[in-house]
Motif scaffolding. Sequence first.
Motif, PDB file in Angstrom:
ATOM      1  N   GLY A   1      28.696  -0.145  30.347  1.00 37.79           N
ATOM      2  CA  GLY A   1      27.604   0.759  30.885  1.00 37.79           C
ATOM      3  C   GLY A   1      25.951   0.173  30.494  1.00 37.79           C
ATOM      4  O   GLY A   1      25.081   0.905  30.456  1.00 37.79           O
ATOM      5  N   ALA A   2      26.072  -1.180  29.952  1.00 39.81           N
ATOM      6  CA  ALA A   2      24.800  -1.486  29.552  1.00 39.81           C
ATOM      7  C   ALA A   2      23.683  -1.677  30.520  1.00 39.81           C
ATOM      8  O   ALA A   2      22.672  -1.540  30.209  1.00 39.81           O
ATOM      9  N   TYR A   3      24.181  -1.392  31.884  1.00 38.94           N
ATOM     10  CA  TYR A   3      23.164  -1.542  32.734  1.00 38.94           C
ATOM     11  C   TYR A   3      23.093  -0.342  33.725  1.00 38.94           C
ATOM     12  O   TYR A   3      22.554  -0.419  34.943  1.00 38.94           O
ATOM     13  N   ASP A   4      23.546   0.659  33.224  1.00 40.51           N
ATOM     14  CA  ASP A   4      23.605   2.247  33.782  1.00 40.51           C
ATOM     15  C   ASP A   4      22.346   2.921  33.352  1.00 40.51           C
ATOM     16  O   ASP A   4      21.781   2.559  32.296  1.00 40.51           O
ATOM     17  N   ASN A   5      21.809   3.997  33.994  1.00 40.11           N
ATOM     18  CA  ASN A   5      21.071   4.818  33.612  1.00 40.11           C
ATOM     19  C   ASN A   5      21.628   6.046  32.953  1.00 40.11           C
ATOM     20  O   ASN A   5      22.582   6.555  33.397  1.00 40.11           O
ATOM     21  N   PRO A   6      21.100   6.357  31.911  1.00 40.93           N
ATOM     22  CA  PRO A   6      19.805   6.007  30.885  1.00 40.93           C
ATOM     23  C   PRO A   6      20.156   4.752  30.249  1.00 40.93           C
ATOM     24  O   PRO A   6      21.468   4.542  29.784  1.00 40.93           O
TER      25      PRO A   6
ATOM     26  N   ARG B   1      26.548  20.740  36.343  1.00 36.30           N
ATOM     27  CA  ARG B   1      26.125  19.307  36.671  1.00 36.30           C
ATOM     28  C   ARG B   1      27.528  18.738  36.289  1.00 36.30           C
ATOM     29  O   ARG B   1      27.943  18.924  35.414  1.00 36.30           O
ATOM     30  N   TYR B   2      28.067  17.796  37.026  1.00 38.07           N
ATOM     31  CA  TYR B   2      29.135  16.929  36.624  1.00 38.07           C
ATOM     32  C   TYR B   2      29.020  15.473  36.405  1.00 38.07           C
ATOM     33  O   TYR B   2      28.362  14.732  37.131  1.00 38.07           O
ATOM     34  N   ALA B   3      29.429  15.107  35.360  1.00 36.89           N
ATOM     35  CA  ALA B   3      29.407  13.650  34.771  1.00 36.89           C
ATOM     36  C   ALA B   3      30.135  12.978  35.682  1.00 36.89           C
ATOM     37  O   ALA B   3      29.775  11.827  36.152  1.00 36.89           O
ATOM     38  N   LEU B   4      31.397  13.285  36.214  1.00 38.14           N
ATOM     39  CA  LEU B   4      32.277  12.638  37.100  1.00 38.14           C
ATOM     40  C   LEU B   4      31.571  12.351  38.555  1.00 38.14           C
ATOM     41  O   LEU B   4      31.951  11.685  39.418  1.00 38.14           O
ATOM     42  N   ALA B   5      30.516  12.942  38.819  1.00 37.98           N
ATOM     43  CA  ALA B   5      29.557  12.753  39.840  1.00 37.98           C
ATOM     44  C   ALA B   5      28.785  11.670  39.886  1.00 37.98           C
ATOM     45  O   ALA B   5      28.510  11.064  40.941  1.00 37.98           O
TER      46      ALA B   5
ATOM     47  N   ALA C   1      28.512   5.500  37.619  1.00 39.07           N
ATOM     48  CA  ALA C   1      29.057   5.051  36.543  1.00 39.07           C
ATOM     49  C   ALA C   1      30.252   5.642  36.204  1.00 39.07           C
ATOM     50  O   ALA C   1      31.060   4.606  35.645  1.00 39.07           O
ATOM     51  N   GLN C   2      30.337   6.698  35.935  1.00 38.07           N
ATOM     52  CA  GLN C   2      31.584   7.409  35.511  1.00 38.07           C
ATOM     53  C   GLN C   2      32.802   7.303  36.599  1.00 38.07           C
ATOM     54  O   GLN C   2      33.877   7.144  36.081  1.00 38.07           O
ATOM     55  N   GLN C   3      32.358   7.152  37.729  1.00 38.66           N
ATOM     56  CA  GLN C   3      33.510   6.951  38.987  1.00 38.66           C
ATOM     57  C   GLN C   3      33.923   5.511  38.640  1.00 38.66           C
ATOM     58  O   GLN C   3      35.128   5.270  38.863  1.00 38.66           O
ATOM     59  N   ARG C   4      33.017   4.569  38.364  1.00 38.56           N
ATOM     60  CA  ARG C   4      33.463   3.385  38.238  1.00 38.56           C
ATOM     61  C   ARG C   4      34.262   3.107  36.691  1.00 38.56           C
ATOM     62  O   ARG C   4      35.143   2.531  36.914  1.00 38.56           O
ATOM     63  N   ASN C   5      34.090   3.697  35.847  1.00 34.30           N
ATOM     64  CA  ASN C   5      34.628   3.750  34.589  1.00 34.30           C
ATOM     65  C   ASN C   5      35.888   4.249  34.735  1.00 34.30           C
ATOM     66  O   ASN C   5      36.907   3.778  34.076  1.00 34.30           O
ATOM     67  N   LYS C   6      36.174   5.294  35.621  1.00 32.61           N
ATOM     68  CA  LYS C   6      37.607   5.722  35.745  1.00 32.61           C
ATOM     69  C   LYS C   6      38.360   4.789  36.434  1.00 32.61           C
ATOM     70  O   LYS C   6      39.589   5.019  36.218  1.00 32.61           O
ATOM     71  N   ARG C   7      37.737   4.123  37.374  1.00 29.64           N
ATOM     72  CA  ARG C   7      38.543   3.278  38.181  1.00 29.64           C
ATOM     73  C   ARG C   7      38.873   1.945  37.277  1.00 29.64           C
ATOM     74  O   ARG C   7      39.964   1.808  37.223  1.00 29.64           O
TER      75      ARG C   7
ATOM     76  N   ARG D   1      32.664  17.081  31.829  1.00 28.90           N
ATOM     77  CA  ARG D   1      32.590  16.011  30.403  1.00 28.90           C
ATOM     78  C   ARG D   1      33.254  14.920  30.437  1.00 28.90           C
ATOM     79  O   ARG D   1      33.509  14.336  29.544  1.00 28.90           O
ATOM     80  N   TYR D   2      33.341  14.308  31.885  1.00 27.59           N
ATOM     81  CA  TYR D   2      34.641  13.321  31.868  1.00 27.59           C
ATOM     82  C   TYR D   2      33.601  12.011  31.270  1.00 27.59           C
ATOM     83  O   TYR D   2      32.687  11.605  31.484  1.00 27.59           O
ATOM     84  N   THR D   3      34.634  11.240  30.423  1.00 25.73           N
ATOM     85  CA  THR D   3      34.525   9.966  30.012  1.00 25.73           C
ATOM     86  C   THR D   3      35.892   9.067  30.165  1.00 25.73           C
ATOM     87  O   THR D   3      36.766   9.955  30.208  1.00 25.73           O
ATOM     88  N   PRO D   4      35.700   7.910  29.999  1.00 18.31           N
ATOM     89  CA  PRO D   4      37.334   7.184  29.821  1.00 18.31           C
ATOM     90  C   PRO D   4      38.102   7.748  28.805  1.00 18.31           C
ATOM     91  O   PRO D   4      39.360   7.764  29.051  1.00 18.31           O
ATOM     92  N   GLY D   5      37.495   8.135  27.518  1.00 19.83           N
ATOM     93  CA  GLY D   5      38.017   8.725  26.459  1.00 19.83           C
ATOM     94  C   GLY D   5      38.977   9.827  26.729  1.00 19.83           C
ATOM     95  O   GLY D   5      39.856  10.161  26.467  1.00 19.83           O
ATOM     96  N   VAL D   6      38.336  11.156  27.752  1.00 17.24           N
ATOM     97  CA  VAL D   6      39.061  11.919  28.280  1.00 17.24           C
ATOM     98  C   VAL D   6      40.268  11.608  28.894  1.00 17.24           C
ATOM     99  O   VAL D   6      41.262  12.159  28.628  1.00 17.24           O
ATOM    100  N   ASP D   7      39.969  10.626  29.626  1.00 13.90           N
ATOM    101  CA  ASP D   7      41.455  10.266  30.295  1.00 13.90           C
ATOM    102  C   ASP D   7      42.466   9.760  29.418  1.00 13.90           C
ATOM    103  O   ASP D   7      43.601   9.949  29.411  1.00 13.90           O
TER     104      ASP D   7
END
Length: 672
Positions: free
Chosen positions: A355-360, A542-546, A549-555, A643-649
């Motif tokens: 995520g170095a190139y993600d916002n913010p 508001r959903y982090a999973l929307a 970046a998080q959709q990509r991280n999940k994939r 609150r999605y992050t790959p850590g949650v998965d």
Amino acid sequence: MFLASSAELSPRMKVSIIIVNYNVRYFLEVCIDSIIRASKHLQVEIIVVDNDSKDDSLELLKERYPQVVLIENKDNKGFSKANNQGVAIAKGEYILFLNPDTVMPEDFLEKTVGYLDTHPKAGALGPRLIDGKGQFSPDGKKSFPSFSVALFKSSGINKIFPKSRYFNKYYAVHIGANETASVEVLSGCCMMVRAQVIQEIGGAFDEDYFMYCEDVDLSYRITQAGYQNIYFPEVTLIHYKGESTRKSTLKYIRIFNEALATFVRKHYSKGEVRLFLFAIQVGILLRAILGGIKSLFKILRLPLFDTLVLLVTLYLMKEFWVGSVKAAKPVPANFILATFPAYLILWIISLWLNGAYDNPYRPLRVVRGMVIGSVMILAYYGLLDASLRYSRGLIMLSGVVGTVVLLALHETLYRLGILRFIAQDDEQRKAVIIGSEDAFEDAALLLSKVQHAPLLYGRIAVKTERNSTALADLTALKPTLFSSGIGEVIFTMDSMSYTRVLQEMEHCGAAYDYKIHVGGSRGFVGSNSSHAAANYYTTSQRYALAQFAQQRNKRVFDIVSATTLLTFFPIVAFVVKQPLGLLRNCFNVLLSKRTWIGYPGTLSVTRTLPKIKTSIVPCYNLLVNYQPSATIQEQAAIDYAKRYTPGVDAGFLWRNFRWLGQDEHLSDTSAR
């Protein structure tokens, strides 16, 4: 006078306002509030045609504005057909086609109706437009698509020369922004047309147009009938432009140019049609090429910059290592060619995945990306031929130095304004709220519940107050904003007019962000960029999973975990309950048919959550002989999306590991 329903309408209804709504609940709320204020001295009806919105627009209208005439479509009919539905039941002498992401001043209807009443040759009228930053928007006056207009508009050349009467004739730059004049085309975002004229020309909008150019077609037919289209800058309207349609570059270009081609086929001769269609196709090709290059550069410019920095760092560290640390022989060229490109690719991939190139922008993501990238490089290093394994120390030193250099350059160049595209975490912007003390307290309470809300600096009074706690009043707004370093202005509409809001936005200028808050609303609407779609703050979910970046991280998590499970399948097969099922699920996940973790069952709430693939296990901890209630499952799904992050998965995957071989996730049955 505002009339409640069609049953109460007077035969002398003056204006029917038709709004086509699609998932813009908070903008619609402000729009209708401004209309009601502007309708006090006229007989006006508001007709909202909803194109199957999935937000709570309908609930808003029914609960807060029951006087609005509502047409509920069960699918998206498009702009033209939906407007025609409204025209079919409209009773007004004038029909105002209005976008929901607009705000009108209190004198808007009185002035526009007054002009049409005294100018019978005016068939339609459109206002001066400003955007959400208070800047003049050229969309209010346009020209018919000649060959050159079609070519320059389709290709985007008109944007390169915005003030040129030749290249930018599309926006009728020969007519001044504050000059009342007859123009060829008015903007469909706000267009008042005589009902009689609509009947004379055979109807309002041509339903061959789903979206875009329908206003060009209507304007053309009005002029062909002998009437004028009047650009009327005596009134100004805010148009946040984009929230209703979310103009995405490639999709917008394609749909707009298809609509333009429809117009040309309909109204021009066969010989002209061939020429115009050629111009449009050339324009589309040029726009696609230029847009593709621009988009690619926008995506890759920071990774390319980092690649160059890391390459220089590697080379310098190699020279330092050879000359000062090991005092060894020079590094062979074949070593550099065989290893340096691979090292750079692994670092950049790791930075991107972290995520170095993600916002913010967050420096921690750069550090994490470089650390993981260095570990990947060391693993790759161990697989190389002995002749290419020069030194692990060089890799580690280059990783450490490269991390420090990247962080320093990102920050320095950003502060200098050279790399403005870097999505740095800006300091929290300071905001002022304009309104009464009660409105200030209400808005402040709402803001305290909003994620990423600005830092509240204080209150600006609408007028001079005795013994006031306000920082200043509106007469000193601009100097107060500048001297205090304020970045955002929030207008509360309890004791303020929309006319004054527009005046202050234009007076203070584009240096500030502006939001509007209507009493009783959960949202603050506005636009933080003259070039961006409208946006808003809201206390709604508001959903982090929307986020992309998080959709990509999940994939990425799915792919990495499925690959790992396949690699160690001989071991994990003894742990999971159905080993063959695990094998099948690994391949389904890799093929993007399934995801490891997701929403439980077929809950109705999932229709409002970000879309993901059907999951193997649900987003709660499975327990033998226990099935959570539907309420618990719904809350688990909402919490997971928020609150999605790959850590949650990773946590759910670990805790539900035994059930990874199930054919379907166990939201509908207890864990067995």
